[in-house]
Design an enzyme around this catalytic site. Structure first.
Site, PDB file in Angstrom:
ATOM      1  N   LYS A 182      67.216  66.257  52.812  1.00  0.00           N
ATOM      2  CA  LYS A 182      67.145  66.882  51.496  1.00  0.00           C
ATOM      3  C   LYS A 182      67.676  66.049  50.400  1.00  0.00           C
ATOM      4  O   LYS A 182      68.424  65.145  50.741  1.00  0.00           O
ATOM      5  CB  LYS A 182      67.549  68.397  51.521  1.00  0.00           C
ATOM      6  CG  LYS A 182      66.792  69.215  52.547  1.00  0.00           C
ATOM      7  CD  LYS A 182      65.325  69.481  52.110  1.00  0.00           C
ATOM      8  CE  LYS A 182      64.500  70.481  52.999  1.00  0.00           C
ATOM      9  NZ  LYS A 182      64.526  70.957  54.262  1.00  0.00           N
TER      10      LYS A 182
HETATM   11  C1  LIG Z   1      63.885  72.352  54.969  1.00  0.00           C
HETATM   12  C2  LIG Z   1      63.063  73.406  54.545  1.00  0.00           C
HETATM   13  C3  LIG Z   1      63.575  74.827  55.010  1.00  0.00           C
HETATM   14  C4  LIG Z   1      64.364  74.990  56.224  1.00  0.00           C
HETATM   15  O1  LIG Z   1      65.658  74.537  56.111  1.00  0.00           O
HETATM   16  P1  LIG Z   1      66.540  73.964  57.232  1.00  0.00           P
HETATM   17  O2  LIG Z   1      68.002  73.806  56.760  1.00  0.00           O
HETATM   18  O3  LIG Z   1      65.677  72.774  57.845  1.00  0.00           O
HETATM   19  O4  LIG Z   1      66.384  75.175  58.145  1.00  0.00           O
HETATM   20  C5  LIG Z   1      62.833  75.650  54.640  1.00  0.00           C
HETATM   21  N1  LIG Z   1      61.709  75.932  53.343  1.00  0.00           N
HETATM   22  C6  LIG Z   1      61.454  74.598  53.046  1.00  0.00           C
HETATM   23  C7  LIG Z   1      60.513  74.586  51.920  1.00  0.00           C
HETATM   24  C8  LIG Z   1      62.206  73.525  53.507  1.00  0.00           C
HETATM   25  O5  LIG Z   1      61.822  72.190  52.983  1.00  0.00           O
END
Ligand SMILES: *Cc1c(COP(=O)(O)O)cnc(C)c1O
Length: 355
Positions: free
Chosen positions: A179
């Site tokens: 992210k």
């Molecule tokens: C990454 C992501 C999630 C989930 O996050 P995690 O930390 O991987 O559990 C949920 N929604 C979106 C749109 C994402 O990109």
């Protein structure tokens, strides 16, 4: 190969983790509290509550709003599966509404017709780092008395009319390794509501306020201080990372001529978690392979929309959402991360223009 993402791990991340290890206090503690304060400042919200992942953040946000069996939550099918699975964890049912082809985000004009007496919340996703049309979504939510839970996993720091992602409703963020800022794994929930924040703090920690007195059924969805130390170092890099992503996206949009480049809605400041083109004149998978063969990493986010995933189809039936299904067959995300060099950007644009 120019990778589609490349986490940055600097001295502050390393010394932060070592300091936690040397302190011997490893689980949720001071570093988590410091990360929460820093995140609330970034999102301009009263509270931020850290959890173990973006998925657990979404799950707890829904529970804190009292969503459960028999309820419906309106959301987008053009997202990572966790958006839909978190609704299902609570026993509620996701109701999928099609997206806008220019922004890839929930189309507000289609929301009202999906509202039933069972609808409790709208869960918009700020896909690729661009905030949804929240003006329209907030109006609908107010009119029908619905909660707003934002999936802002890809949109930390993004704004709409100057207002931060995560401050329109209850905001859910992910600090997963790829992210815009990360803590390896981690999640954050933002809110201005004191009661929701208190419920979230209890839900993530076995329903406790006072040790071993359990006021509700809770989970262990805590973040560790090791992860928070990484996250804290990254929060301090956010403005710098975002500026680089914006400059990279600007370069790509100025130089790519062969395909549809992304649209930024008026009033939005995009944070470019992904830079996503649409390939309409040739086969998408062949185009992605051509780029990979030329040394450009790509991502397909997402090849199968949530409403067409087998286990969800069993619940929602044979729903067809034409804009989402078309986009899912056209999109390719290109590298836009802060570690790209000018030569990388030049090469990406040149190879895309050969498609
Ligand atoms: C990454 C992501 C999630 C989930 O996050 P995690 O930390 O991987 O559990 C949920 N929604 C979106 C749109 C994402 O990109």
């Amino acid at each position: 190969m120019i990778p589609i993402s490349k986490p940055f791990i600097g001295e502050e991340e390393k010394t932060g983790v070592l300091a936690v290890l040397e302190s011997g206090m490893l689980a949720q503690g001071k570093k988590v509290a410091a990360l929460e304060a820093a995140f609330a400042a970034v999102c301009e919200t009263k509270h931020a509550v850290a959890t173990s992942s973006g998925t657990t953040a979404l799950h707890l946000a829904l529970l804190a709003h009292g969503i459960g069996a028999g309820d419906e939550v309106i959301t987008t099918p053009f997202t990572f599966i966790a958006t839909a699975s978190s609704i299902l964890f609570t026993g509620a049912k996701p109701v999928f509404v099609d997206v806008d082809a220019d922004t890839f985000n929930l189309n507000p004009a289609l929301i009202e017709q999906a509202i039933t007496p069972r609808t409790k919340a709208i869960l918009p996703v700020h896909l690729y780092g661009q905030i949804c049309d929240m003006d329209a979504i907030q109006k609908i939510a107010e009119k029908h008395g619905l909660a707003i839970i934002e999936d802002a996993a890809q949109a930390v720091g993004a704004t709409r009319h100057g207002k931060k992602a995560g401050s329109f409703g209850t905001g859910c963020f992910s600090l997963y390794a790829t992210k815009n800022i990360m803590s390896a794994e981690g999640g954050i929930i933002t809110t201005d509501d004191d009661a929701i924040a208190e419920t979230l703090r209890m839900l993530r920690n076995h329903g406790m306020k006072r040790r071993y007195y359990h006021d509700m059924l809770g989970y262990n969805f805590r973040m560790t201080d090791l992860h928070a130390a990484i996250g804290l170092a990254q929060v301090n890099r956010l403005d710098n990372f975002t500026a680089k992503r914006r400059a990279n996206a600007e370069y790509l949009s100025a130089h790519i001529k062969s395909v549809i480049t992304p649209t930024v809605m008026a009033g939005n400041a995009h944070v470019w978690h992904q830079y996503t083109i649409r390939v309409t004149h040739t086969d998408r998978d062949a185009a992605a392979k051509q780029l990979n063969d030329a040394g450009i990493g790509t991502g397909i986010f997402y090849p199968v929309p949530a409403h067409r995933q087998g286990f969800i189809r069993e619940i929602v039936g044979d729903v067809r959402l034409p804009v989402t299904e078309t986009l899912a067959a056209e999109v390719i995300s290109l590298p836009v991360h802060p570690r790209l060099t000018p030569a990388d950007l030049e090469k990406i644009a040149a190879e895309v223009n050969k498609l």
